[in-house]
Design a protein around this motif. Structure first.
Motif, PDB file in Angstrom:
ATOM      1  N   MET A 124      23.399  59.803  87.207  1.00  0.00           N
ATOM      2  CA  MET A 124      23.899  60.851  86.318  1.00  0.00           C
ATOM      3  C   MET A 124      25.182  60.422  85.618  1.00  0.00           C
ATOM      4  O   MET A 124      25.395  60.752  84.447  1.00  0.00           O
ATOM      5  CB  MET A 124      24.114  62.150  87.105  1.00  0.00           C
ATOM      6  N   GLN A 125      26.037  59.671  86.309  1.00  0.00           N
ATOM      7  CA  GLN A 125      27.289  59.201  85.705  1.00  0.00           C
ATOM      8  C   GLN A 125      27.053  58.103  84.675  1.00  0.00           C
ATOM      9  O   GLN A 125      27.685  58.075  83.634  1.00  0.00           O
ATOM     10  CB  GLN A 125      28.243  58.707  86.790  1.00  0.00           C
ATOM     11  N   ARG A 126      26.113  57.203  84.972  1.00  0.00           N
ATOM     12  CA  ARG A 126      25.846  56.077  84.066  1.00  0.00           C
ATOM     13  C   ARG A 126      24.991  56.453  82.871  1.00  0.00           C
ATOM     14  O   ARG A 126      25.081  55.814  81.826  1.00  0.00           O
ATOM     15  CB  ARG A 126      25.166  54.934  84.827  1.00  0.00           C
ATOM     16  N   HIS A 127      24.152  57.475  83.028  1.00  0.00           N
ATOM     17  CA  HIS A 127      23.192  57.811  81.983  1.00  0.00           C
ATOM     18  C   HIS A 127      23.282  59.311  81.676  1.00  0.00           C
ATOM     19  O   HIS A 127      22.662  60.132  82.360  1.00  0.00           O
ATOM     20  CB  HIS A 127      21.775  57.423  82.421  1.00  0.00           C
ATOM     21  N   TRP A 128      24.039  59.638  80.623  1.00  0.00           N
ATOM     22  CA  TRP A 128      24.283  61.031  80.267  1.00  0.00           C
ATOM     23  C   TRP A 128      23.005  61.860  80.136  1.00  0.00           C
ATOM     24  O   TRP A 128      22.973  63.018  80.584  1.00  0.00           O
ATOM     25  CB  TRP A 128      25.128  61.143  79.011  1.00  0.00           C
ATOM     26  N   GLY A 131      22.133  63.380  83.452  1.00  0.00           N
ATOM     27  CA  GLY A 131      23.070  64.448  83.808  1.00  0.00           C
ATOM     28  C   GLY A 131      22.837  65.706  82.989  1.00  0.00           C
ATOM     29  O   GLY A 131      22.880  66.826  83.513  1.00  0.00           O
ATOM     30  N   GLU A 132      22.555  65.531  81.694  1.00  0.00           N
ATOM     31  CA  GLU A 132      22.297  66.670  80.824  1.00  0.00           C
ATOM     32  C   GLU A 132      21.024  67.411  81.251  1.00  0.00           C
ATOM     33  O   GLU A 132      20.997  68.638  81.323  1.00  0.00           O
ATOM     34  CB  GLU A 132      22.168  66.196  79.381  1.00  0.00           C
TER      35      GLU A 132
END
Length: 186
Positions: A124-128, A131-132
């Protein structure tokens, strides 16, 4: 704990393409997800997660169908939702580190990808986009729960029955509309 059966890597990788949480991700990102996933095939009626388990993994449903339930002290089964291919279960415990809030049972043979809490948070931190999509899923769940509390608190039995029948009819069409979005409270 569920028993793991061998899964062909190509089958598992292709299944990741259908996961809503991963929509729009490149093949490179899907390969990264596949690298951290532990894939398992579970049989129908097999318990995947038990309420209050210490396991915190997030499960990606690549195929099959699962039911999320809770058992009342009297033994009555309360069904919260069914999760099918493309959906995610267990994300709450993966994100907040707290015990499981429900039991999950496979309704059909299902292929699952398990992601550890630390791997999920790193993705989630590396690939927005991941996370979205997670935020969208959690928002949808919060709205659905708000609608259910409203229905139980403010509607008559007949109105609740109409709301549930409409929800089932719309789900059969592939649409997801809640009571607050469709005025059927009459």
């Amino acid at each position: 704990m569920i028993a793991t059966e061998p899964v062909r890597p190509a089958l598992a990788f292709n299944g990741l393409r259908g996961i809503a949480l991963l929509q729009g991700c490149s093949d490179a990102v899907l390969a990264e997800v596949a690298e951290v996933c532990r894939f398992q095939l579970v049989r129908a009626r097999q318990t995947v997660i038990s309420r209050a388990d210490v396991d915190r993994d997030c499960y990606l449903v690549l195929s099959g169908r699962l039911r999320v339930v809770a058992l009342s002290p009297s033994g009555r089964e309360l069904s919260f939702r069914d999760a099918g291919a493309g959906e995610t279960i267990g994300e709450l415990s993966a994100l907040d580190g707290r015990p499981r809030s429900a039991t999950v049972v496979a309704l059909h043979e299902s292929l699952l990808g398990r992601v550890s809490p630390s791997d999920l948070k790193a993705l989630m931190q590396r690939h927005w986009p991941i996370g979205e999509h997670m935020l969208e899923q959690l928002t949808h769940a919060a709205r659905a729960l708000t609608e259910r509390v409203y229905e139980i608190s403010a509607l008559s039995v007949q109105q609740r029955l109409c709301a549930e029948l409409m929800r089932l009819a719309l789900a059969a069409d592939g649409a997801k509309v809640g009571l607050l979005d469709a005025d059927i409270t009459g």
